[in-house]
Design an enzyme around this catalytic site. Structure first.
Site, PDB file in Angstrom:
ATOM      1  N   THR A   1       0.839  -1.197   0.000  1.00  0.00           N
ATOM      2  CA  THR A   1       0.000   0.000   0.000  1.00  0.00           C
ATOM      3  C   THR A   1       0.873   1.246   0.000  1.00  0.00           C
ATOM      4  OG1 THR A   1      -0.109   0.436   2.390  1.00  0.00           O
ATOM      5  CG2 THR A   1      -1.601  -1.249   1.492  1.00  0.00           C
ATOM      6  N   ASP A   2       0.273   2.370  -0.287  1.00  0.00           N
ATOM      7  CA  ASP A   2       0.923   3.644  -0.019  1.00  0.00           C
ATOM      8  C   ASP A   2       0.750   3.944   1.474  1.00  0.00           C
ATOM      9  OD1 ASP A   2       2.224   6.097  -0.336  1.00  0.00           O
ATOM     10  OD2 ASP A   2       1.181   6.559  -2.191  1.00  0.00           O
ATOM     11  N   TYR A   3       1.303   5.049   1.908  1.00  0.00           N
ATOM     12  CA  TYR A   3       1.410   5.397   3.327  1.00  0.00           C
ATOM     13  C   TYR A   3       0.032   5.433   3.998  1.00  0.00           C
ATOM     14  CZ  TYR A   3       4.117   7.664   7.092  1.00  0.00           C
ATOM     15  OH  TYR A   3       4.767   7.960   8.265  1.00  0.00           O
TER      16      TYR A   3
END
Length: 765
Positions: free
Chosen positions: A288-290
């Site tokens: 995932t992204d942050y």
């Protein structure tokens, strides 16, 4: 270091005992499969879930959350990867915790946003794209990998391949611009550069393609915003660069923040499983992204347990920072919301990535302090950075051949971007040494020595609004403010400029006025700088505008008044020297725009490969009632895609075709002779575009299908050839079949997307 368990020694030594080299394809895959089966048989459920947990060490963050209890979680086997930790010494210490103090001694993967260089910083990605030089781009990624790997890293969150056609979106700076074909070729080059020929080599990084998918089409150009488009547009215009990176062998993929067809990417099973894995055959892992899983709560998909289960089921293998997997998956398994096969699949893919990187064979192969001292910022890398910067610059205007300047006399270097070294690397240069990066002034002084006297003045503040300037100069990119009245500051600059031969105005954006969470509604040069520029022009002295920007800007006034404009983007570590190289003629600019520059922000999204309407405006007209146009501004861009001038001139002969019709299994050749008709040796990017004139679905008015970058001496000519095959004519139809339909086509060749010649041809059965 403690002795590893016998099963680990046995599995690692099997290939050596039977004489199999680790890079022998099928055998290596069998070895990997056996190794991971054996390892996973030893793992507890908690340890498997722990491999899905990616945390930050807190050095560099792109969100509000920072991981806690990192050391204890490593020892308990609850961390699979760490990002934003740098230096071979620190990474070795963290890796030793994993291999010496966790039960199964599974190594950690270490990642960082190595976007356009590690310590040696190259031009921002949009600037690198302007070089149209795939070998150069691949080489910059290779150098970035060499430096980062020497310092302990083995994973980069790059390339960012999002197509963007809205200059308001700040992250356009981090990608390759508006075009599907150019973006796809750059995606391939960067993956090859990062990963090399053998991912297990000590000087490679695993690439992570981002942001999957459609992130660059955020509504209103506002970061993290909703994206909504048809499947037809997705497959034809936005998805190809991601697929190109996957086909090039990228080892990982990062999810995007936006929703797609009502389902955010991180929970979108159609995108992550049906498209990525089933249609494209991707066999790496998805991260995932942050905190993207946690953010699904605000998207309205449920609480942390619910959205974590959704993400795992969708096809996500690693959770960045949010710890939703770590804290909820066990409960979801007990409640039947996920199954053990889902967790095993995710764990296996993470472990496979570590195996491919050679971490089980040698957890410390990427930690070499001696090698780091040799590689980081070494002269060869700096020379390549200077070359790359010079090739990225785009000459937008050069009235009366004002440029190149002579290496003599006195120059006034004026503007808020003239003496700020910390802004030269540009956005997303998280590992740059900002305190020791030369400013434009310092770089020019070094490059020119005593040949040219340079007088400097700030001339104006970056922005009139103090609060806005604070937002635009975050992360150590501050530019000192002059608190005196604006008129007084300008008057002092004009006094300095009085006794000089030429004025170089260093204006535009600061590095953090583009990039993540840096969307703008006004994409012009800030008013306070424009007023300074107007006063400099009133002196009557020749003025050269050196423009710093991470996006296309509206430069209509500047184009109408300033005799010479050089777009320098943000050129990286060697920006100042490279600007001097170009301004004073040691390098002939050859950059071409990878994104359209509009006349006015009201035109965006603006891009060359648009579709026709049923009421198109006639070519060459500004306004016609009941046609698709504006009352106040023409439809035309200020600078079209592919545009860029040179200190020399190039003449195109008549384009010719090898035939006016060809069959699906044949090839058609396009030829054009290009001649350097000026007085300088230079490079030209010859561009090929195609239009499908009649099709079962509407098609763009032009699509880039090829380009050649050639170098010619004065008076020299070269015949440039392009091959057109059935593949170049294919598109996704309404059934999402990739087809080339027989019929009439137009081929265009020229120096940019606007200034082209045209020839017609037919594809026949």
């Amino acid at each position: 270091m403690k002795t590893p368990p016998q099963w680990l020694i046995f599995v690692c030594i099997i290939p050596l005992l039977i004489g199999v080299h680790p890079v022998n394809g099928q055998q290596r895959n069998r070895d990997m499969d056996n190794f991971i089966k054996e390892l996973m048989a030893q793992m507890t459920l908690d340890e498997k879930i722990g491999q899905l947990n990616l945390v930050t060490a807190g050095e560099v963050t792109t969100g509000e959350a920072v991981s806690t209890d990192v050391e204890s979680n490593i020892k308990e086997g609850k961390i699979g990867g760490i990002f934003s930790m740098t230096s071979a010494q620190r990474i070795r210490a963290a890796q030793e915790l994993a291999v010496n103090h966790s039960r199964l001694k599974i190594p950690i993967i270490f990642g960082l946003d190595v976007i356009h260089g590690y310590k040696t910083i190259f031009p921002i990605p949009l600037g690198l794209a302007a070089s149209w030089d795939m070998d150069l781009i691949q080489e910059t990624a290779r150098i970035a990998a060499i430096e980062a790997a020497a310092d302990g890293l083995n994973w980069t969150f790059s390339p960012m391949v999002d197509i963007s056609r809205d200059a308001r979106w700040g992250r356009i700076s981090e990608g390759s611009g508006e075009d599907t074909y150019l973006g796809s070729r750059i995606a391939e080059a960067m993956v090859r550069g990062y990963q090399g020929d053998d991912l297990a080599a000590y000087n490679t990084l695993m690439a992570c393609v981002k942001h999957f998918a459609l992130y660059g089409a955020a509504e209103a150009g506002r970061d993290y915003n909703t994206t909504d488009m048809s499947l037809h547009r997705m497959y034809n215009e936005y998805l190809p660069p991601y697929k190109a990176a996957i086909d090039a062998g990228a080892g990982s993929v990062m999810t995007s923040f936006n929703d797609i067809n009502g389902i955010p990417a991180t929970a979108n099973q159609w995108l992550m499983t049906d498209v990525l894995r089933k249609q494209w055959g991707f066999n790496g892992f998805v991260v995932t992204d942050y905190t993207a899983i946690n953010e699904l709560i605000d998207h309205g998909l449920g609480d942390l347990q619910a959205v974590s289960a959704l993400s795992l089921k969708a096809g996500v293998e690693m959770d960045m920072v949010g710890e939703g997997f770590l804290t909820t998956l066990k409960k979801s398994l007990e409640e039947g919301k996920v199954n053990e096969a889902d967790i095993n699949r995710a764990c296996r893919l993470v472990l496979e990535a570590k195996y491919k990187l050679g971490l089980f064979e040698d957890p410390f192969r990427y930690c070499d302090e001696a090698r780091a001292q040799q590689e980081l910022l070494n002269p060869t890398h700096l020379a390549k950075a200077r070359e790359a910067a010079g090739k990225s610059f785009v000459l937008l205007k050069n009235e009366g051949q004002l440029l190149p300047l002579k290496k003599q006399g006195t120059v006034a270097l004026i503007g808020p971007l003239a003496n700020t070294g910390s802004n030269m690397p540009g956005t997303w240069s998280v590992s740059a040494d900002l305190e020791n990066t030369p400013s434009l002034l310092e770089g020019m002084q070094t490059a020119l020595g005593s040949q040219v006297k340079i007088l400097h003045h700030q001339g104006s503040n970056l922005l009139a609004d103090t609060v806005y300037q604070d937002r635009a100069t975050m992360f150590g990119r501050a530019i000192p403010r002059d608190k005196r009245p604006e008129a007084e500051i300008i008057a002092e600059a004009l006094e300095i400029a009085k006794g000089t031969d030429v004025i170089i105005a260093a204006l535009g954006e600061s590095s953090e006025m583009s990039g993540e969470s840096s969307s703008r509604t006004d994409i012009g040069i800030p008013d306070v700088q424009q007023r300074l520029l107007a006063k400099l022009l009133e002196t009557g002295k020749p003025v050269v505008l050196v423009l710093f920007t991470g996006r296309p800007l509206t430069l209509t006034w500047e184009h109408g008044h300033v005799p010479a404009i050089l777009n320098a983007w943000f050129g990286g570590t060697e920006t100042g020297k490279a600007v001097a190289d170009v301004l004073f003629g040691d390098v002939n600019p050859s950059g071409k725009l990878p994104a359209t520059f509009p006349q006015h922000v009201g035109q965006v999204p603006l891009y060359y490969s648009h579709k026709n309407t049923g009421r198109p405006l006639a070519e060459g007209q500004w306004f016609q009632k009941f046609r698709s146009n504006y009352l106040d501004v023409s439809n035309d861009p200020l600078y079209p895609f592919g545009y860029g001038l040179s200190y020399t001139t190039f003449a195109y002969g008549e384009m010719t075709l090898s035939t006016d019709s060809f069959k699906k299994n044949d090839t058609l050749q396009v030829y054009v002779e290009v001649t350097n008709t000026g007085n300088h040796e230079g490079e030209e990017v010859v561009q090929l575009y195609i239009r499908d004139l009649v099709a079962s679905v509407t098609r763009p008015v032009k699509e880039l299908k090829g380009f050649r970058k050639i170098r010619l001496k004065p008076g020299e000519s070269q015949r440039v050839a392009f091959d057109i095959t059935e593949e170049d004519l294919k598109f996704y139809n309404t059934s999402l079949e990739h087809v080339a339909e027989p019929g009439e086509f137009a081929a265009f060749v020229g120096t940019n997307s606007r200034d082209v010649q045209e020839k017609r041809f037919f594809l026949v059965e």
